[in-house]
Structures are given as C-alpha cells and as structure tokens.
Design an enzyme around this catalytic site. Structure first.
Site, PDB file in Angstrom:
ATOM      1  N   GLU A   1     -14.460 -76.115 -86.171  1.00  0.00           N
ATOM      2  CA  GLU A   1     -14.289 -75.717 -87.586  1.00  0.00           C
ATOM      3  C   GLU A   1     -13.647 -76.839 -88.387  1.00  0.00           C
ATOM      4  O   GLU A   1     -12.727 -76.610 -89.184  1.00  0.00           O
ATOM      5  CB  GLU A   1     -13.420 -74.454 -87.684  1.00  0.00           C
ATOM      6  CG  GLU A   1     -13.923 -73.281 -86.870  1.00  0.00           C
ATOM      7  CD  GLU A   1     -13.078 -72.016 -87.022  1.00  0.00           C
ATOM      8  OE1 GLU A   1     -12.233 -71.952 -87.938  1.00  0.00           O
ATOM      9  OE2 GLU A   1     -13.284 -71.092 -86.220  1.00  0.00           O
TER      10      GLU A   1
ATOM     11  N   ASN B   1     -11.541 -69.966 -78.583  1.00  0.00           N
ATOM     12  CA  ASN B   1     -11.461 -70.778 -79.799  1.00  0.00           C
ATOM     13  C   ASN B   1     -10.095 -70.596 -80.466  1.00  0.00           C
ATOM     14  O   ASN B   1      -9.600 -69.470 -80.575  1.00  0.00           O
ATOM     15  CB  ASN B   1     -12.573 -70.302 -80.759  1.00  0.00           C
ATOM     16  CG  ASN B   1     -12.835 -71.230 -81.918  1.00  0.00           C
ATOM     17  OD1 ASN B   1     -13.109 -72.407 -81.726  1.00  0.00           O
ATOM     18  ND2 ASN B   1     -12.777 -70.709 -83.142  1.00  0.00           N
TER      19      ASN B   1
ATOM     20  N   ASP C   1     -12.212 -79.397 -90.828  1.00  0.00           N
ATOM     21  CA  ASP C   1     -12.013 -79.794 -92.222  1.00  0.00           C
ATOM     22  C   ASP C   1     -10.678 -80.523 -92.298  1.00  0.00           C
ATOM     23  O   ASP C   1      -9.790 -80.291 -91.474  1.00  0.00           O
ATOM     24  CB  ASP C   1     -12.125 -78.629 -93.222  1.00  0.00           C
ATOM     25  CG  ASP C   1     -11.361 -77.365 -92.833  1.00  0.00           C
ATOM     26  OD1 ASP C   1     -10.365 -77.463 -92.076  1.00  0.00           O
ATOM     27  OD2 ASP C   1     -11.747 -76.287 -93.313  1.00  0.00           O
TER      28      ASP C   1
ATOM     29  N   HIS D   1      -8.674 -77.853 -87.950  1.00  0.00           N
ATOM     30  CA  HIS D   1      -8.346 -77.784 -89.373  1.00  0.00           C
ATOM     31  C   HIS D   1      -7.167 -78.731 -89.589  1.00  0.00           C
ATOM     32  O   HIS D   1      -6.017 -78.357 -89.356  1.00  0.00           O
ATOM     33  CB  HIS D   1      -7.957 -76.357 -89.781  1.00  0.00           C
ATOM     34  CG  HIS D   1      -9.069 -75.365 -89.647  1.00  0.00           C
ATOM     35  ND1 HIS D   1     -10.214 -75.421 -90.408  1.00  0.00           N
ATOM     36  CD2 HIS D   1      -9.216 -74.283 -88.852  1.00  0.00           C
ATOM     37  CE1 HIS D   1     -11.012 -74.404 -90.085  1.00  0.00           C
ATOM     38  NE2 HIS D   1     -10.428 -73.704 -89.135  1.00  0.00           N
TER      39      HIS D   1
ATOM     40  N   GLU E   1      -8.169 -67.160 -81.531  1.00  0.00           N
ATOM     41  CA  GLU E   1      -6.790 -67.203 -82.056  1.00  0.00           C
ATOM     42  C   GLU E   1      -5.830 -66.190 -81.424  1.00  0.00           C
ATOM     43  O   GLU E   1      -5.136 -65.446 -82.131  1.00  0.00           O
ATOM     44  CB  GLU E   1      -6.820 -67.007 -83.581  1.00  0.00           C
ATOM     45  CG  GLU E   1      -7.657 -68.045 -84.293  1.00  0.00           C
ATOM     46  CD  GLU E   1      -7.659 -67.898 -85.818  1.00  0.00           C
ATOM     47  OE1 GLU E   1      -7.142 -66.887 -86.322  1.00  0.00           O
ATOM     48  OE2 GLU E   1      -8.185 -68.786 -86.484  1.00  0.00           O
TER      49      GLU E   1
HETATM   50  C1  XIL Z   1     -12.648 -68.073 -92.663  1.00  0.00           C
HETATM   51  C2  XIL Z   1     -13.819 -68.148 -93.622  1.00  0.00           C
HETATM   52  O1  XIL Z   1     -14.128 -69.514 -93.862  1.00  0.00           O
HETATM   53  C3  XIL Z   1     -13.500 -67.438 -94.912  1.00  0.00           C
HETATM   54  O2  XIL Z   1     -14.669 -67.334 -95.735  1.00  0.00           O
HETATM   55  C4  XIL Z   1     -12.943 -66.045 -94.647  1.00  0.00           C
HETATM   56  O3  XIL Z   1     -12.514 -65.471 -95.866  1.00  0.00           O
HETATM   57  C5  XIL Z   1     -11.788 -66.082 -93.663  1.00  0.00           C
HETATM   58  O4  XIL Z   1     -12.221 -66.738 -92.484  1.00  0.00           O
HETATM   59  N1  XIL Z   1     -10.406 -69.615 -88.361  1.00  0.00           N
HETATM   60  C6  XIL Z   1     -11.622 -69.054 -88.026  1.00  0.00           C
HETATM   61  C7  XIL Z   1     -12.637 -68.800 -89.078  1.00  0.00           C
HETATM   62  O5  XIL Z   1     -11.897 -68.853 -86.839  1.00  0.00           O
HETATM   63  O6  XIL Z   1     -13.416 -67.663 -88.815  1.00  0.00           O
HETATM   64  C8  XIL Z   1     -12.002 -68.685 -90.436  1.00  0.00           C
HETATM   65  O7  XIL Z   1     -13.042 -68.590 -91.415  1.00  0.00           O
HETATM   66  C9  XIL Z   1     -11.097 -69.854 -90.706  1.00  0.00           C
HETATM   67  C10 XIL Z   1      -9.980 -69.919 -89.698  1.00  0.00           C
END
Ligand code: XIL
Length: 297
Positions: free
Chosen positions: A233, A167, A235, A204, A127
């Site tokens: 990741e 990422n 969702d 996401h 990020e």
């Molecule tokens: C999130 C986790 O799911 C949570 O449990 C934590 O509180 C915060 O981080 N981008 C990422 C992940 O790269 O590491 C993040 O994970 C979600 C957004």
C-alpha cells in the site's frame, strides 16, 4: 521498459495499484491504471463491510466490477481483506465470542469461495498488532488468541491455489516492536505448520528523505522464514524521490520481494491526498517520483 508494470516484470515482479470502482468511469484514471500497472487491489470493495453487509448475504458487485476490469486487461488481482478490526459490517458489532468466530469463518469461506482460483493473493488478516508488538485488542482478538491461525487455516481450505498473506503497517523498521511481534508470529506459524505464504508491508511512509531503519533487513528477515514479501500500500509524504527509489531498491535487492503496489493512481485519488503521496499528480502527469521508481526497477 516504459511502464512500471513492464519494468517490474523484467525481474519477475509486479507493480500494482489500488483501484476504486467508482473511479473506473474516469478515463484519465482508467487509462493510467490500465497502462502502468499489472496488479490491482480493490481499495475498499472486497472488505467485509462491502462483501457481507448482513449475515450470509454476500454482495460482490463492486468487487467483481474491479476484478472484471482488471482481468479483461490481463492484470492480476490481490484480494484485500478478509479479517480486520476496521471496515467491518455493522452486524459484527452486535456479536462476540464463538458467534463472531463462526461469522469470521463463514465470511472467509463465502468470499474466498466466490473468488476461488481467480486471485494472486489474499490479505487474510490485516493490522492485528499494536505498535509495541502485542496483539491489538479488537472484537476478533476477543474471540481468542488463536483467531489469526484459524483464519489462515480456513483460508487454505477455502482456496488452496491462492497465496495467503498477513498485512500490516509500521512493520518496515526492523528495530521496532511491532515488526518484531509480527516476525515472531510468522516464525511460530512456520514452525507449527500454520499455512501462510506471504507478508504484506503496507509501506505508508511519512516525512523525511530516508527509509525506516534497516528496511531491507526487515524484508530479507521475513523472507528467510520462508514467506514471500510484498510492499502492498505504498504512499510517501510529498512523494520523496529518495524514499521511493530506496523502497524500490530494497525490494529489488531481496529475491523474495515479489512486487510493489502503490495505494492509488493520482494524488487526488489518495486517502492521503493532502500529502500528495503518489506517482501521478492530480492531472495524471508523471511526477519525479515516478521516474525515480522506474529507474530502479
Ligand atoms: C483505506 C482506503 O484507502 C480509504 O478509501 C478508506 O476510507 C479507508 O481505508 N490500511 C489498509 C487499507 O489496509 O485498506 C486502508 O485503505 C488504508 C490503511
């Protein structure tokens, strides 16, 4: 195939999930995670705040718990993450400039040394871009614009056997400033020989039923630069079946899309639990989105 992992393996891909160490004692959770998935990401346990709580004092207890749980079941592990503006150890907040730069380098060497030869990939940097495609202002960016390439060069030396990924989120729509900013960085790294093997698209997704514009074009365009791509990741708000099927199809259509990871097992495990974004409901039952993914794999 009757599981996500086995179905993805039919085309040489993996299907993974994020796992939280604190949930492994929940048998419903661990049964589903161990049965359905063949790639595991530690949801928080390999992040800098957990792995190096004070300078030079590394703690791998919860990361190793996940690593051991996974490998005892024959599952592979992705490392997440080494350099990020968030979830930093508090002591990174008290340093800057060349001191912070050296702390980042030492952190990468310490964590990658511990897991040397054991992981499938590392999200080396997470990020680092703004939505408009410029670099995110952070304490790491404050150490100099070359911090990302220094992280990748350090990582390659620390463990030459593991794939090194950049990422990020909101890099799925091809016509988006952030996507283009990351694309130009990968293009630049490739042209100058900075070591990088893969781009992770967090995926996401929010709202609606259609994918971000030209999602598959984004995947194939990154791949054409000579890197693998992965959805790292996933969702989706209310588990839209069309979005889940579409993102899976886009990956299947791109040869260098090597796998898909969803960011948790059951809706109740999700960091977005109020949006019910995963493939299993709170009771551990398969949702409609599960079948829409399995049918495409
Ligand atoms: C999130 C986790 O799911 C949570 O449990 C934590 O509180 C915060 O981080 N981008 C990422 C992940 O790269 O590491 C993040 O994970 C979600 C957004």
């Amino acid at each position: 195939a009757s599981t996500l992992g086995a179905a993805a393996a039919q085309s040489g891909r993996y299907f993974g999930t994020a796992v939280a160490a604190g949930r492994l004692g929940d048998s419903t959770y661990s049964t589903i995670a161990g049965r359905e998935f063949n790639m595991i990401t530690a949801e928080n346990e390999m992040k800098p705040d957990t792995t190096e709580p004070s300078r030079g004092n590394f703690n791998f207890s919860s990361g190793d718990q996940i690593y051991n749980w996974a490998t005892q079941r024959g599952l592979k592990v992705r490392g997440h993450t080494l350099a990020w503006h968030s979830q930093q150890p508090s002591w990174w907040g008290g340093i800057s400039g060349s001191t912070l730069r050296q702390a980042m380098i030492d952190h990468i060497n310490g964590v990658m040394g511990h897991y040397k030869g054991k992981l499938a990939a590392w999200d080396v940097v997470n990020e680092a871009f703004n939505e408009d495609g410029s670099r995110r202002q952070s304490n790491l960016q404050g150490t100099g614009n070359d911090w990302i390439e220094v992280a990748f060069r350090t990582a390659r030396n620390a463990d030459p056997s593991v794939k090194l990924c950049y990422n990020d989120y909101n890099i799925e729509n091809w016509s988006y400033g952030k996507t283009q900013g990351v694309y130009r960085m990968i293009q630049d790294f490739k042209s100058r020989g900075v070591p990088i093997d893969c781009v992770g698209l967090q995926t996401h997704f929010t709202g609606g039923s259609s994918l971000p514009g030209n999602f598959q074009t984004t995947l194939s365009s990154f791949a054409a630069l000579g890197v693998d791509v992965a959805l790292t990741e996933v969702d989706v708000t209310n588990s839209s079946t069309s979005q889940y099927a579409g993102l899976t199809q886009a990956c299947i259509n791109v040869p260098r899309c090597i796998g898909i990871t969803v960011w948790g097992v059951r809706d109740s495990d999700s960091w977005r639990s109020n949006e019910s974004p995963l493939l299993f409901d709170g009771g551990g039952n398969k949702k409609a989105a599960y079948n829409s993914v399995l049918n495409v794999l």
